[in-house]
Design an enzyme around this catalytic site. Structure first.
Site, PDB file in Angstrom:
ATOM      1  N   ASP A  80      25.173   7.647  -2.060  1.00 28.85           N
ATOM      2  CA  ASP A  80      25.094   6.235  -0.513  1.00 28.85           C
ATOM      3  C   ASP A  80      26.376   5.806  -0.696  1.00 28.85           C
ATOM      4  OD1 ASP A  80      23.781   5.023   0.976  1.00 28.85           O
ATOM      5  OD2 ASP A  80      22.951   3.262  -0.671  1.00 28.85           O
ATOM      6  N   HIS A 178      21.967  -4.971   5.316  1.00 27.40           N
ATOM      7  CA  HIS A 178      21.825  -4.704   4.492  1.00 27.40           C
ATOM      8  C   HIS A 178      21.950  -6.156   3.800  1.00 27.40           C
ATOM      9  CE1 HIS A 178      24.132  -0.767   4.906  1.00 27.40           C
ATOM     10  NE2 HIS A 178      23.327  -0.609   4.280  1.00 27.40           N
ATOM     11  N   ASN A 228      15.731   3.324   2.397  1.00 30.80           N
ATOM     12  CA  ASN A 228      16.389   2.488   1.685  1.00 30.80           C
ATOM     13  C   ASN A 228      16.247   1.566   0.999  1.00 30.80           C
ATOM     14  OD1 ASN A 228      18.177   5.331   1.738  1.00 30.80           O
ATOM     15  ND2 ASN A 228      19.792   4.790   2.379  1.00 30.80           N
TER      16      ASN A 228
HETATM   17 ZN    ZN Z   1      22.761   0.929   3.301  1.00 25.11          ZN
END
Ligand code: ZN
Length: 278
Positions: A80, A178, A228
Site C-alpha cells: 500500500d 486518511h 481501503n
Molecule cells: Zn491510502
C-alpha cells in the site's frame, strides 16, 4: 488457497467493493482473515511502507502468504502507498501479488513516468498495480499530506494517465482523507461519478475509516471496487488494549490481552465488508 492478484479479485464474480485492510502484526492479519472467512468474501491484505519498516519485509510477507495459504477465501497481498521503486521490486520478489505506486506527490508527468515503469516491471512478474492521481489528504504512516497540499483527481488527466500507464486500478482523490476525520467528511460524489464514467478500470477509495454508512453505500453504488480501511482497525486494536488493561491492571499474559483485541478488529472487518457489498 494460493494468493491471487488484485486483477483476479476484480475479475471474479463479486458485487460491490472488495475491502483492503492494512495489517502490521499477527493480530491484525488474524482478525482480517477471520472476518472475511466468516462472511466468505475475498479480501485484500495490505502493508504500507511503514508496516514494512516496523515488521520487516520478509516477516510481513510471510504472514500474508501463510494467511492466504491457510485461508478459505481468495486473498491478494498488496503493498500500500509505496513511494520507493526499489521496495516495490523487493516486495514483488517477496511474493506480493499487487503493489501501489504512490507518486502523487510528484508533478503529473513524473507521476506518469514512474507509474509506467512500475507497471512494466510488475506486469512482467504477473503482479497488479494501483496508482494514485490527485492527492489524498491526511496522515497515513510516514505520508502526511496537509489539507492545502491535497487536491482532487482531474478526469481529463486521469484518462491520459490510465491510457499511458496501463495501470490496473486507480486511487482517486475525491475528498476523503486518511486518519481520523475532523468534522464531517466532505465527498465530491459528482466528481467520483464523472471519473467512473470516463475510466474503464476499477476505482479505489482510500480513507474508508469514519465515513458515514450512507456515504459508503453511495460510493459503492457509484462503482468503487476497492475500499481501503486502516484507521478504524488501529483504533479498535489500541482501544481494546487500553480497556483490557484498565479492567485488569495486573494482567501480564499478552495472549489474554490480544485475544479480545483480535475480536474487536474482526468486528470492524465484518462491518466494513457488509457495508461495501452491493
Ligand atoms: Zn491510502
Amino acid at each position: 488457497m494460493a494468493l491471487v492478484t488484485l486483477n483476479e479479485l476484480f475479475a471474479a464474480d463479486y458485487a460491490g467493493a472488495i475491502c483492503g485492510f492494512d495489517f502490521v502484526n499477527l493480530e491484525t492479519v488474524k482478525a482480517i482473515m477471520a472476518g472475511a472467512e466468516e462472511l466468505g468474501t475475498p479480501v485484500i491484505l495490505m502493508v504500507t511502507e511503514g508496516g514494512v519498516k516496523y515488521a520487516g519485509l520478509d516477516y510481513i510477507a510471510a504472514l500474508g502468504k501463510v494467511a492466504a495459504e491457510k485461508g478459505k477465501v481468495p486473498v491478494a497481498l498488496h503493498l500500500d502507498h509505496c513511494t520507493d521503486f526499489d521496495l516495490i521490486i523487493q516486495a514483488i520478489k517477496a511474493g506480493f501479488t499487487s503493489v501501489m505506486i504512490d507518486a502523487s506527490h510528484l508533478p503529473f508527468a513524473e507521476n506518469l513516468k514512474l507509474t509506467k515503469e512500475v507497471v512494466r516491471v510488475a506486469h512482467a512478474a504477473g503482479v497488479s498495480v494501483e496508482a494514485e492521481l490527485g492527492r489524498i489528504g491526511g496522515k497515513e504512516d510516514n505520508i502526511q499530506v496537509k489539507t492545502a497540499e491535497a487536491f482532487m483527481t482531474d478526469p481529463e488527466e486521469a484518462v491520459e494517465f490510465v491510457t499511458a500507464t496501463k495501470v490496473d486500478c486507480l486511487a482517486v482523490a475525491v475528498g476523503p482523507s486518511h486518519g481520523i476525520y475532523k468534522g464531517e467528511p466532505n465527498l465530491n460524489l459528482a466528481l467520483l461519478k464523472r471519473l467512473k464514467s470516463v475510466l474503464d478500470i476499477p476505482l479505489v477509495l482510500h480513507g474508508g475509516s469514519g465515513l458515514p454508512d450512507a456515504v459508503v453505500k453511495e460510493v459503492v453504488a457509484i462503482g468503487v471496487r476497492k475500499f481501503n480501511v486502516w484507521t478504524e482497525l488501529a483504533v479498535a486494536h489500541t482501544d481494546t488494549i487500553r480497556a483490557v488493561l484498565k479492567e485488569e491492571p495486573t494482567l501480564y499474559d499478552p495472549r489474554s490481552l490480544f485475544k479480545p483485541t483480535v475480536e474487536a478488529m474482526k468486528a470492524v472487518v465484518k462491518s466494513k465488508i457488509l457495508l461495501t457489498q452491493a
